[in-house]
Design a protein around this motif. Sequence first.
Motif, PDB file in Angstrom:
ATOM      1  N   GLU A  90       0.836  -1.195   0.000  1.00  0.00           N
ATOM      2  CA  GLU A  90       0.000   0.000   0.000  1.00  0.00           C
ATOM      3  C   GLU A  90       0.873   1.247   0.000  1.00  0.00           C
ATOM      4  O   GLU A  90       1.761   1.386   0.857  1.00  0.00           O
ATOM      5  N   ASN A  91       0.645   2.148  -0.955  1.00  0.00           N
ATOM      6  CA  ASN A  91       1.323   3.445  -1.016  1.00  0.00           C
ATOM      7  C   ASN A  91       2.848   3.330  -0.933  1.00  0.00           C
ATOM      8  O   ASN A  91       3.502   4.094  -0.230  1.00  0.00           O
ATOM      9  N   GLY A  92       3.410   2.371  -1.623  1.00  0.00           N
ATOM     10  CA  GLY A  92       4.858   2.206  -1.631  1.00  0.00           C
ATOM     11  C   GLY A  92       5.421   1.545  -0.386  1.00  0.00           C
ATOM     12  O   GLY A  92       6.641   1.473  -0.212  1.00  0.00           O
ATOM     13  N   GLY A  93       4.563   1.075   0.485  1.00  0.00           N
ATOM     14  CA  GLY A  93       4.983   0.395   1.707  1.00  0.00           C
ATOM     15  C   GLY A  93       4.069  -0.786   1.979  1.00  0.00           C
ATOM     16  O   GLY A  93       3.567  -1.423   1.048  1.00  0.00           O
ATOM     17  N   THR A  94       3.845  -1.047   3.249  1.00  0.00           N
ATOM     18  CA  THR A  94       3.058  -2.210   3.652  1.00  0.00           C
ATOM     19  C   THR A  94       2.058  -1.835   4.727  1.00  0.00           C
ATOM     20  O   THR A  94       2.416  -1.188   5.718  1.00  0.00           O
ATOM     21  N   ARG A  95       0.806  -2.238   4.546  1.00  0.00           N
ATOM     22  CA  ARG A  95      -0.177  -2.147   5.628  1.00  0.00           C
ATOM     23  C   ARG A  95      -0.147  -3.480   6.362  1.00  0.00           C
ATOM     24  O   ARG A  95      -0.295  -4.540   5.754  1.00  0.00           O
ATOM     25  N   PHE A  96       0.047  -3.416   7.663  1.00  0.00           N
ATOM     26  CA  PHE A  96       0.148  -4.593   8.514  1.00  0.00           C
ATOM     27  C   PHE A  96      -1.081  -4.591   9.427  1.00  0.00           C
ATOM     28  O   PHE A  96      -1.200  -3.784  10.332  1.00  0.00           O
ATOM     29  N   ASP A  97      -2.018  -5.497   9.129  1.00  0.00           N
ATOM     30  CA  ASP A  97      -3.254  -5.612   9.910  1.00  0.00           C
ATOM     31  C   ASP A  97      -3.156  -6.799  10.855  1.00  0.00           C
ATOM     32  O   ASP A  97      -2.672  -7.865  10.484  1.00  0.00           O
ATOM     33  N   SER A  98      -3.656  -6.602  12.066  1.00  0.00           N
ATOM     34  CA  SER A  98      -3.635  -7.652  13.081  1.00  0.00           C
ATOM     35  C   SER A  98      -5.010  -7.741  13.729  1.00  0.00           C
ATOM     36  O   SER A  98      -5.596  -6.726  14.101  1.00  0.00           O
ATOM     37  N   VAL A  99      -5.514  -8.960  13.843  1.00  0.00           N
ATOM     38  CA  VAL A  99      -6.766  -9.227  14.556  1.00  0.00           C
ATOM     39  C   VAL A  99      -6.458 -10.352  15.537  1.00  0.00           C
ATOM     40  O   VAL A  99      -6.042 -11.435  15.137  1.00  0.00           O
ATOM     41  N   VAL A 100      -6.633 -10.069  16.831  1.00  0.00           N
ATOM     42  CA  VAL A 100      -6.279 -11.046  17.864  1.00  0.00           C
ATOM     43  C   VAL A 100      -7.390 -11.101  18.910  1.00  0.00           C
ATOM     44  O   VAL A 100      -7.914 -10.070  19.322  1.00  0.00           O
ATOM     45  N   GLU A 101      -7.725 -12.324  19.307  1.00  0.00           N
ATOM     46  CA  GLU A 101      -8.662 -12.519  20.408  1.00  0.00           C
ATOM     47  C   GLU A 101      -7.923 -13.245  21.516  1.00  0.00           C
ATOM     48  O   GLU A 101      -7.374 -14.333  21.310  1.00  0.00           O
TER      49      GLU A 101
END
Length: 150
Positions: free
Chosen positions: A98-109
């Motif tokens: 994303e936009n020349g970089g990285t989107r790092f998404d985290s979902v934790v329970e």
Amino acid sequence: MPVVENSVWVNAPVDTVMTVAKDYENYPSFMKDVKSVQVIEREGPRIVCKWTARVEEVKMDIKWVEEDVWDDVARTSHFHQVSGDYEKMVGDWKFTEENGGTRFDSVVEIEFTIPLIGALLKNLIAKKVKENLDNMQGAIKARAEEIAAG
């Protein structure tokens, strides 16, 4: 505890961010609350690690064994606790260019129960879990950006 969702943008290529995220043995060197990570088994996309993290506010170590399954094509990791101090720990990481970089998404329970404690301490633990997840993503971001900058 409710599901904790975080997202951070990293100024580094997705492959660099994923390499840092998979480098569990080095987490203690750049994450202050992680005391140790020992890789027990590494077989293809599956990694099993023994973790020890410190909750300084209550002078307590939390220990668990976690199984992670990485999908390099989808750029995801699914993980769950195999054994340990949590009642439940399960989550997913996703890495997106994303936009020349990285989107790092985290979902934790995470569910964590300490017998004979009051709501105040439970709330502190829940707050600390959220902080630790934020800090973990932030530490991976900082390390990946440092590597990408050369």
